[in-house]
Write a protein that holds these residues in place. Structure first.
Motif, PDB file in Angstrom:
ATOM      1  N   LEU A 203       0.822  -1.202   0.000  1.00  0.00           N
ATOM      2  CA  LEU A 203       0.000   0.000   0.000  1.00  0.00           C
ATOM      3  C   LEU A 203       0.858   1.256   0.000  1.00  0.00           C
ATOM      4  O   LEU A 203       0.668   2.162  -0.820  1.00  0.00           O
ATOM      5  CB  LEU A 203      -0.919   0.002   1.227  1.00  0.00           C
ATOM      6  CG  LEU A 203      -1.732   1.271   1.451  1.00  0.00           C
ATOM      7  CD1 LEU A 203      -2.756   1.457   0.347  1.00  0.00           C
ATOM      8  CD2 LEU A 203      -2.406   1.250   2.823  1.00  0.00           C
TER       9      LEU A 203
ATOM     10  N   ILE B  18      -9.163   2.406   8.825  1.00  0.00           N
ATOM     11  CA  ILE B  18      -9.072   1.826   7.489  1.00  0.00           C
ATOM     12  C   ILE B  18      -9.111   0.319   7.677  1.00  0.00           C
ATOM     13  O   ILE B  18      -8.192  -0.264   8.260  1.00  0.00           O
ATOM     14  CB  ILE B  18      -7.778   2.240   6.776  1.00  0.00           C
ATOM     15  CG1 ILE B  18      -7.685   3.756   6.647  1.00  0.00           C
ATOM     16  CG2 ILE B  18      -7.675   1.573   5.403  1.00  0.00           C
ATOM     17  CD1 ILE B  18      -6.321   4.251   6.173  1.00  0.00           C
TER      18      ILE B  18
ATOM     19  N   ASN C 194      -9.531  -3.743   6.274  1.00  0.00           N
ATOM     20  CA  ASN C 194      -9.127  -4.514   5.092  1.00  0.00           C
ATOM     21  C   ASN C 194     -10.268  -5.298   4.453  1.00  0.00           C
ATOM     22  O   ASN C 194     -10.065  -5.970   3.440  1.00  0.00           O
ATOM     23  CB  ASN C 194      -7.963  -5.444   5.430  1.00  0.00           C
ATOM     24  CG  ASN C 194      -8.339  -6.531   6.423  1.00  0.00           C
ATOM     25  OD1 ASN C 194      -9.435  -6.549   6.973  1.00  0.00           O
ATOM     26  ND2 ASN C 194      -7.411  -7.437   6.674  1.00  0.00           N
TER      27      ASN C 194
ATOM     28  N   LEU D  59     -13.100   3.631   6.239  1.00  0.00           N
ATOM     29  CA  LEU D  59     -12.859   3.253   4.851  1.00  0.00           C
ATOM     30  C   LEU D  59     -12.538   1.775   4.783  1.00  0.00           C
ATOM     31  O   LEU D  59     -11.790   1.253   5.613  1.00  0.00           O
ATOM     32  CB  LEU D  59     -11.678   4.063   4.289  1.00  0.00           C
ATOM     33  CG  LEU D  59     -11.163   3.662   2.899  1.00  0.00           C
ATOM     34  CD1 LEU D  59     -12.169   4.067   1.825  1.00  0.00           C
ATOM     35  CD2 LEU D  59      -9.799   4.288   2.622  1.00  0.00           C
TER      36      LEU D  59
ATOM     37  N   ALA E  40     -10.462  -0.584   2.514  1.00  0.00           N
ATOM     38  CA  ALA E  40      -9.427  -0.575   1.471  1.00  0.00           C
ATOM     39  C   ALA E  40      -8.806  -1.962   1.427  1.00  0.00           C
ATOM     40  O   ALA E  40      -8.054  -2.352   2.324  1.00  0.00           O
ATOM     41  CB  ALA E  40      -8.369   0.485   1.754  1.00  0.00           C
TER      42      ALA E  40
ATOM     43  N   SER F  58      -6.595   0.836  -4.215  1.00  0.00           N
ATOM     44  CA  SER F  58      -6.622   1.000  -2.762  1.00  0.00           C
ATOM     45  C   SER F  58      -5.762   2.171  -2.328  1.00  0.00           C
ATOM     46  O   SER F  58      -6.126   2.934  -1.421  1.00  0.00           O
ATOM     47  CB  SER F  58      -6.148  -0.287  -2.080  1.00  0.00           C
ATOM     48  OG  SER F  58      -7.061  -1.343  -2.295  1.00  0.00           O
TER      49      SER F  58
ATOM     50  N   ALA G 106      -7.584   5.372  -2.873  1.00  0.00           N
ATOM     51  CA  ALA G 106      -8.650   5.554  -1.891  1.00  0.00           C
ATOM     52  C   ALA G 106      -8.093   5.975  -0.535  1.00  0.00           C
ATOM     53  O   ALA G 106      -8.638   6.862   0.129  1.00  0.00           O
ATOM     54  CB  ALA G 106      -9.452   4.264  -1.757  1.00  0.00           C
ATOM     55  N   VAL G 107      -6.998   5.340  -0.104  1.00  0.00           N
ATOM     56  CA  VAL G 107      -6.396   5.681   1.186  1.00  0.00           C
ATOM     57  C   VAL G 107      -5.816   7.091   1.150  1.00  0.00           C
ATOM     58  O   VAL G 107      -5.969   7.869   2.104  1.00  0.00           O
ATOM     59  CB  VAL G 107      -5.312   4.649   1.564  1.00  0.00           C
ATOM     60  CG1 VAL G 107      -4.507   5.118   2.769  1.00  0.00           C
ATOM     61  CG2 VAL G 107      -5.958   3.297   1.842  1.00  0.00           C
TER      62      VAL G 107
END
Length: 390
Positions: free
Chosen positions: A22, A155, A157, A173, A175, A371, A374-375
């Motif tokens: 990530l 966040i 998973n 979120l 992600a 991802s 988005a993060v």
């Protein structure tokens, strides 16, 4: 304009590898990772060109396992994490961080102190379901409450992991950990082509099965061996890919005894840096966790590599696999179901090929680049983070 990710361990386990992918996919120069112990992940992070710091702890946080730690040692360990968090706060300030992202429950406690000292928000990156299955009846709600109290948001998973948290009036979120498609062998796949270099699905008696994951009781490798022993047709080869961490070495010895006693063609590879060659070689990937998997990174990796996948439910694999379309799902811990799924795939070469082809397309939905975007957006919009796109 920097997000600092905090990790309590440098062992190459699933959560740490997912975080590395990530961070590597996020905007260059806007991230850093702090480890509180030395280990393989420190060097891997540095090799990816990510700013990396090591702030050593003065106690063994691994002794704080839920199963082994009594109340006194647990409290003592928490006090040590708080002290370490204060030291981390100085490093966070030195890095000019605008947000701290804690990648585990231990990191959450350290991060709460570090973020407060550095006067920046804290986000909890949650890789585990915070449930009684994992943490016990009393500790699970305490961890949920701690996360709600000290973190500005989370966040998760998977949707399943998010559902195990307290999120009232907190930003949240989902992600997915994701896989990388920017390497040459996966470029066509990322652009919509199923072309990938690998062997065709083999005939029934020549099949190769791979199980990838840390050798740990909840990962269910012993359950898989017993289910495989009941199958009508045995594969030609079985690879158990994964090492042992966190004082679980005795479990591998038990698995070796089982494999020998059941006369199964099993090879134990130990820990490997990159399981991709084993996945590319396999006809079938089996994910066999006996507890609900928070996500199931290896399921996506197997689909990307063109394996026919068997995975367990409930848990993250339910968000990945469409049963009968791009893989098969069985109930966790149900040996008869797992044996039936193995019998079905081993015997039916055409079905394996069909599922594997669909799986390669499904894997595109888990591109780590998505991802990362988005993060990045989530952290950018976080009130008080002071992170703005330039």
């Amino acid at each position: 304009m920097k997000a600092v990710f905090l990790a309590h361990t440098a062992a190459p386990s699933g959560a740490e590898l997912a975080t590395l992918r990530l961070v590597a996919a996020m905007p260059q120069g806007h991230t850093a990772v702090i480890y509180t112990e030395d280990g393989p992940m420190v060097r891997r992070t540095q090799q990816r060109g990510i700013e990396t710091r090591l702030v050593r702890n003065d106690f063994d946080s691994r002794a704080m396992t839920i199963q082994k730690a009594g109340l006194r040692s647990l409290l003592s360990g928490c006090a040590g994490l708080v002290r370490l968090g204060w030291a981390l706060g100085a490093t966070v300030r030195e890095l000019e961080a605008t947000v701290v992202v804690a990648g585990s429950t231990k990191a959450l406690l350290m991060g709460a102190v570090a973020a407060r000292r550095a006067r920046v928000p804290l986000i909890w990156q949650v890789h585990d379901r915070i449930s009684a299955d994992y943490f016990g009846r009393w500790l699970a709600p305490a961890i949920r409450l701690l996360g709600w109290l000290v973190a500005r948001g989370c966040i998760a998973n998977s949707r399943g992991t998010l559902a195990s948290l307290y999120t009232w009036r907190r930003r949240a979120l989902v992600a997915y950990p994701g896989v990388e498609f920017d390497t040459p062998e996966f470029t066509d796949l990322a652009q919509g082509s199923a072309a990938i270099t690998r062997a065709e699905q083999r005939p029934a008696g020549e099949t190769v099965i791979t199980v990838v994951g840390r050798l740990a009781p909840w990962k269910g490798q012993d359950h898989f061996l017993r289910a495989l022993a009941d199958a009508r047709i045995l594969p030609r080869e079985v690879f158990l890919v994964g090492g042992t961490f966190f004082d679980e070495e005795s479990y591998r010895a038990e698995l070796e005894v089982h494999a020998t006693a059941l006369d199964l063609p099993v090879t134990f590879t130990g820990h490997v840096e990159d399981p991709e060659p084993y996945l590319r070689h396999a006809d079938i990937l089996v994910h066999c966790s006996v507890l609900p998997e928070p996500f199931g990174q290896v399921v996506v990796e197997g689909m990307r590599a063109g394996c026919a996948v068997i995975a367990t439910r409930p848990g993250g694999p339910e968000e990945i696999v469409d049963p009968g379309v791009n893989g098969l799902l069985v109930d966790a811990g149900d040996r008869a179901q797992l044996t039936h799924a193995l019998d079905t795939l081993i015997a039916d070469q055409e079905l394996r090929a069909k599922l594997a082809e669909a799986a390669r397309f499904r894997a595109r939905d888990f591109d780590i680049a998505e991802s990362a975007r988005a993060v990045t957006d989530f952290l950018t919009r976080l009130p008080g983070s002071r992170w703005r796109h330039g």
